[in-house]
Design a protein around this motif. Structure first.
Motif, PDB file in Angstrom:
ATOM      1  N   GLY A  94       0.808  -1.202   0.000  1.00  0.00           N
ATOM      2  CA  GLY A  94       0.000   0.000   0.000  1.00  0.00           C
ATOM      3  C   GLY A  94       0.847   1.260   0.000  1.00  0.00           C
ATOM      4  N   ASN A  95       0.211   2.382  -0.272  1.00  0.00           N
ATOM      5  CA  ASN A  95       0.824   3.707  -0.292  1.00  0.00           C
ATOM      6  C   ASN A  95       2.102   3.721  -1.131  1.00  0.00           C
ATOM      7  N   VAL A  96       1.954   3.405  -2.392  1.00  0.00           N
ATOM      8  CA  VAL A  96       3.079   3.244  -3.311  1.00  0.00           C
ATOM      9  C   VAL A  96       3.857   4.542  -3.487  1.00  0.00           C
ATOM     10  N   ALA A  97       3.164   5.663  -3.615  1.00  0.00           N
ATOM     11  CA  ALA A  97       3.838   6.942  -3.861  1.00  0.00           C
ATOM     12  C   ALA A  97       4.794   7.296  -2.718  1.00  0.00           C
ATOM     13  N   GLU A  98       4.363   7.091  -1.496  1.00  0.00           N
ATOM     14  CA  GLU A  98       5.209   7.408  -0.340  1.00  0.00           C
ATOM     15  C   GLU A  98       6.422   6.479  -0.282  1.00  0.00           C
ATOM     16  N   ARG A  99       6.229   5.216  -0.580  1.00  0.00           N
ATOM     17  CA  ARG A  99       7.338   4.264  -0.562  1.00  0.00           C
ATOM     18  C   ARG A  99       8.358   4.590  -1.647  1.00  0.00           C
ATOM     19  N   ILE A 100       7.886   4.963  -2.822  1.00  0.00           N
ATOM     20  CA  ILE A 100       8.802   5.350  -3.901  1.00  0.00           C
ATOM     21  C   ILE A 100       9.593   6.587  -3.502  1.00  0.00           C
ATOM     22  N   ARG A 101       8.935   7.524  -2.859  1.00  0.00           N
ATOM     23  CA  ARG A 101       9.612   8.747  -2.405  1.00  0.00           C
ATOM     24  C   ARG A 101      10.739   8.402  -1.431  1.00  0.00           C
ATOM     25  N   TYR A 102      10.481   7.497  -0.500  1.00  0.00           N
ATOM     26  CA  TYR A 102      11.507   7.116   0.473  1.00  0.00           C
ATOM     27  C   TYR A 102      12.648   6.339  -0.173  1.00  0.00           C
ATOM     28  N   ILE A 103      12.348   5.516  -1.154  1.00  0.00           N
ATOM     29  CA  ILE A 103      13.401   4.781  -1.859  1.00  0.00           C
ATOM     30  C   ILE A 103      14.304   5.749  -2.617  1.00  0.00           C
ATOM     31  N   LEU A 104      13.708   6.727  -3.275  1.00  0.00           N
ATOM     32  CA  LEU A 104      14.504   7.728  -3.989  1.00  0.00           C
ATOM     33  C   LEU A 104      15.331   8.566  -3.016  1.00  0.00           C
ATOM     34  N   LEU A 105      14.756   8.901  -1.880  1.00  0.00           N
ATOM     35  CA  LEU A 105      15.478   9.655  -0.862  1.00  0.00           C
ATOM     36  C   LEU A 105      16.643   8.842  -0.303  1.00  0.00           C
ATOM     37  N   ALA A 106      16.459   7.549  -0.160  1.00  0.00           N
ATOM     38  CA  ALA A 106      17.538   6.674   0.320  1.00  0.00           C
ATOM     39  C   ALA A 106      18.718   6.689  -0.649  1.00  0.00           C
ATOM     40  N   GLY A 107      18.429   6.619  -1.942  1.00  0.00           N
ATOM     41  CA  GLY A 107      19.495   6.688  -2.942  1.00  0.00           C
ATOM     42  C   GLY A 107      20.224   8.018  -2.893  1.00  0.00           C
ATOM     43  N   LYS A 108      19.484   9.090  -2.735  1.00  0.00           N
ATOM     44  CA  LYS A 108      20.075  10.424  -2.658  1.00  0.00           C
ATOM     45  C   LYS A 108      20.944  10.552  -1.407  1.00  0.00           C
ATOM     46  N   ASP A 109      20.437  10.079  -0.270  1.00  0.00           N
ATOM     47  CA  ASP A 109      21.199  10.165   0.973  1.00  0.00           C
ATOM     48  C   ASP A 109      22.464   9.321   0.904  1.00  0.00           C
ATOM     49  N   PHE A 110      22.403   8.163   0.259  1.00  0.00           N
ATOM     50  CA  PHE A 110      23.600   7.341   0.107  1.00  0.00           C
ATOM     51  C   PHE A 110      24.645   8.072  -0.732  1.00  0.00           C
ATOM     52  N   ARG A 111      24.215   8.657  -1.836  1.00  0.00           N
ATOM     53  CA  ARG A 111      25.159   9.391  -2.698  1.00  0.00           C
ATOM     54  C   ARG A 111      25.779  10.574  -1.965  1.00  0.00           C
ATOM     55  N   ASN A 112      25.026  11.196  -1.044  1.00  0.00           N
ATOM     56  CA  ASN A 112      25.535  12.338  -0.278  1.00  0.00           C
ATOM     57  C   ASN A 112      26.197  11.915   1.026  1.00  0.00           C
ATOM     58  N   ASN A 113      26.387  10.602   1.220  1.00  0.00           N
ATOM     59  CA  ASN A 113      27.046  10.019   2.390  1.00  0.00           C
ATOM     60  C   ASN A 113      26.337  10.368   3.703  1.00  0.00           C
ATOM     61  N   ARG A 114      25.028  10.368   3.698  1.00  0.00           N
ATOM     62  CA  ARG A 114      24.248  10.565   4.916  1.00  0.00           C
ATOM     63  C   ARG A 114      23.793   9.190   5.398  1.00  0.00           C
ATOM     64  N   MET A 115      24.531   8.630   6.339  1.00  0.00           N
ATOM     65  CA  MET A 115      24.267   7.261   6.750  1.00  0.00           C
ATOM     66  C   MET A 115      23.708   7.147   8.164  1.00  0.00           C
ATOM     67  N   GLY A 116      23.364   8.244   8.790  1.00  0.00           N
ATOM     68  CA  GLY A 116      22.838   8.193  10.157  1.00  0.00           C
ATOM     69  C   GLY A 116      21.336   7.958  10.175  1.00  0.00           C
ATOM     70  N   LYS A 117      20.751   8.367  11.267  1.00  0.00           N
ATOM     71  CA  LYS A 117      19.318   8.227  11.465  1.00  0.00           C
ATOM     72  C   LYS A 117      18.559   9.103  10.476  1.00  0.00           C
ATOM     73  N   PHE A 118      17.423   8.595  10.003  1.00  0.00           N
ATOM     74  CA  PHE A 118      16.598   9.329   9.046  1.00  0.00           C
ATOM     75  C   PHE A 118      15.957  10.531   9.750  1.00  0.00           C
ATOM     76  N   GLY A 119      15.911  11.614   9.027  1.00  0.00           N
ATOM     77  CA  GLY A 119      15.172  12.748   9.574  1.00  0.00           C
ATOM     78  C   GLY A 119      15.870  13.987   9.591  1.00  0.00           C
TER      79      GLY A 119
END
Length: 68
Positions: free
Chosen positions: A43-68
């Protein structure tokens, strides 16, 4: 949950890219299958896709701590 799974999988793939080829391939397949199931059966596909894309962005920017 999808955020952490994807971001940490990217980290492991990057860390072991030169040493454990079989591990990296198996990890990639497992994570892709899990994310695919979560997207279409959770369920809630749009929100999950948003978080997956954000995870990729955070990895590329070396943000590996707690989300938020």
């Amino acid at each position: 949950r999808c955020y952490y799974m994807y971001r940490n999988a990217l980290y492991l793939q990057h860390k072991y890219k030169n040493s454990e080829v079989a591990f990296v391939r198996a990890l990639g397949k497992t994570v892709k299958a899990t994310l695919w199931r979560n997207l279409f059966y959770g369920g809630n596909v749009a929100e999950r896709i948003r978080y997956i894309l954000l995870a990729g962005k955070d990895f590329r920017n070396n943000r590996m701590g707690k989300f938020g």
